[in-house]
Scaffold this motif. Sequence first.
Motif, PDB file in Angstrom:
ATOM      1  N   PRO A  46       0.801  -1.237   0.000  1.00 30.49           N
ATOM      2  CA  PRO A  46       0.000   0.000   0.000  1.00 30.49           C
ATOM      3  C   PRO A  46       0.824   1.273   0.000  1.00 30.49           C
ATOM      4  O   PRO A  46       0.338   2.325  -0.408  1.00 30.49           O
ATOM      5  CB  PRO A  46      -0.837  -0.110   1.281  1.00 30.49           C
ATOM      6  CG  PRO A  46      -0.117  -1.089   2.135  1.00 30.49           C
ATOM      7  CD  PRO A  46       0.537  -2.050   1.195  1.00 30.49           C
TER       8      PRO A  46
ATOM      9  N   PHE B 179      -5.058  -3.268  -2.449  1.00 31.70           N
ATOM     10  CA  PHE B 179      -5.038  -1.874  -2.016  1.00 31.70           C
ATOM     11  C   PHE B 179      -5.122  -0.941  -3.224  1.00 31.70           C
ATOM     12  O   PHE B 179      -4.470  -1.185  -4.245  1.00 31.70           O
ATOM     13  CB  PHE B 179      -3.762  -1.562  -1.238  1.00 31.70           C
ATOM     14  CG  PHE B 179      -3.522  -2.440  -0.049  1.00 31.70           C
ATOM     15  CD1 PHE B 179      -4.193  -2.218   1.146  1.00 31.70           C
ATOM     16  CD2 PHE B 179      -2.621  -3.487  -0.118  1.00 31.70           C
ATOM     17  CE1 PHE B 179      -3.973  -3.029   2.250  1.00 31.70           C
ATOM     18  CE2 PHE B 179      -2.389  -4.300   0.971  1.00 31.70           C
ATOM     19  CZ  PHE B 179      -3.069  -4.076   2.165  1.00 31.70           C
TER      20      PHE B 179
ATOM     21  N   TRP C  23     -10.361   4.607  -1.131  1.00 25.68           N
ATOM     22  CA  TRP C  23      -9.336   3.720  -0.574  1.00 25.68           C
ATOM     23  C   TRP C  23      -9.989   2.631   0.281  1.00 25.68           C
ATOM     24  O   TRP C  23      -9.691   1.447   0.139  1.00 25.68           O
ATOM     25  CB  TRP C  23      -8.324   4.523   0.261  1.00 25.68           C
ATOM     26  CG  TRP C  23      -6.995   3.838   0.443  1.00 25.68           C
ATOM     27  CD1 TRP C  23      -5.854   4.080  -0.264  1.00 25.68           C
ATOM     28  CD2 TRP C  23      -6.668   2.816   1.397  1.00 25.68           C
ATOM     29  NE1 TRP C  23      -4.834   3.260   0.185  1.00 25.68           N
ATOM     30  CE2 TRP C  23      -5.310   2.485   1.200  1.00 25.68           C
ATOM     31  CE3 TRP C  23      -7.370   2.150   2.382  1.00 25.68           C
ATOM     32  CZ2 TRP C  23      -4.650   1.512   1.958  1.00 25.68           C
ATOM     33  CZ3 TRP C  23      -6.729   1.167   3.131  1.00 25.68           C
ATOM     34  CH2 TRP C  23      -5.377   0.864   2.927  1.00 25.68           C
TER      35      TRP C  23
END
Length: 562
Positions: free
Chosen positions: A224, A279, A304
């Motif tokens: 991420p 992610f 997100w």
Amino acid sequence: MESFALHSLSSTSFLLHHHHRPIFRSQISLPLNPSSRSNPSIKSSSISQSFSFPSKVSIFNPSFSKPNFPIHANSTPPPSKLEPQQPNILQGAKPIPFVISIAIGLIVRFFVPKPIDVTPQAWQLLSIFLSTIAGLVLSPLPVGAWAFLGLTTSVVTKTLTFTDAFSAFTNEVIWLIVISFFFARGFVKTGLGDRIATYFVKWLGKSTLGLAYGLTFSEVLIAPAMPSTTARAGGVFLPIIKSLALSAGSEPNSPTSKRLGTFLIQNQFQSAGNSSALFLTAAAQNLLCIKLAQELGVVISNPWVTWFKAASVPAFVCLLATPLILYKICPPEIKDTPEAPALAAKKLESMGPVTQNEWVMVSTMLLAVSLWIFGETLGIASAVAAMIGLSILLVLGVLNWEDCLNEKSAWDTLAWFAILVGMASQLTNLGIVTWMSDCVANNLRSFSLSWPASLAVLQAAYFFIHYLFASQTGHVGALYSAFLAMHRAAGVPGALAALALGYNTNLFGAITHYSSGQAAVYYGAGYVDLPDIFKTGFIMAFINAIIWGGVGSVWWKFLGLY
């Protein structure tokens, strides 16, 4: 990306000197020796912090207890190793790919009847766009140069104004992608990625399967905050895997490659797609998918978190299943590595305590990821969060401007990708995407397909078309908008279609040796044969489709995506 360089790093090479082993170019200009991370100006001549398993007759061949050749980070091989260079007779564009690419656009423009619903300007831009895409596949010129020719053609023919042609250069997502290259360089330069992966080897490395899980989940942890799958592959995991394999007597391009190296390479390669799909910020193409979806009116709230929630269950199931499946498909000859944890601990000791630059890198990435997660609430865009992170790294000296300038692939991406996205956006504005999606949707309705069946057909088509592409992000720029519009016209819920296409974009990165930047890196290591790449890629694609389609559909229903 080695092939179409989105996720490739700046140009340098790993040089392998041993008998007739070929040169592997992974295009990394940073020293891979963790001991040199405090002084980036020193180029490491070998990976001194390698794993070296003690000789044990029951496990390893004593003659391979230590690698007997260095892995160099030089930009060119020594003169004694260079073959005599033949003069380059042809310069510039490759004639046959050039002619074919141009011909495709000319045929569409002048010989294919223009539909009544399409304006002359839109049809002319479509012909230029198709020539540009053909050039991305056939490569008559480097991708940046070919995209520039397409841009020039669109302006010279007055298909687009200069302002419209260059409009995507201010696209914040493209700048976020560019900055992600610099973050990846920081992970490699400081040695932080190497340290994290080594900890997982220490914790889980008592068996070959444990090593595979350790390396897989260390990538999940890094992903991420390191939005480049190719950077993770070439800058962090390939050096570690190669060192483990060589120490076990598993050499590239030899019968011993199947002792350990083949399995670890295949596992990391096939797992990377699910790590990137997990992610939003784990891969540059994910960010672009969200941006293109917004342009078509599909707005993902709190992107997100929504992306992670929807991906979490199917991605983790795949990440848990992949090492086990590959352990059966391409089983390693060495099953146990009991010395690996102790050797990893020894390597960590030799690396010394966490440096100041590593702490700065950790803190900056935690800040950036936090802003990416909560940015919508705070009113801070993702690109602005990345700019803040890069500014901190520059001010505190973790990166310098020379590092940024040397990241050539970042600037190349800014050029060619902005051109491609700009053309795709103008096609949407001129109605081409809507016209194409309506045509496809009408054909699907003629077969009386329900929207779930249409979803399956369109997702499969989007996936298998990637056999023609050597860039995941190029694929997104060329086809994502059109396929999302087709999904919506077929009645598929917008958010579900947008997310499913985004996840699919990551999963097809492991189907061939040219399908992504990381594919070129791992294949170039010499541990996997070309037929095995295609066979394993197809098998794992089928398994991923079952898991994401089965487990994912139940999970997405639970989340209320449809």
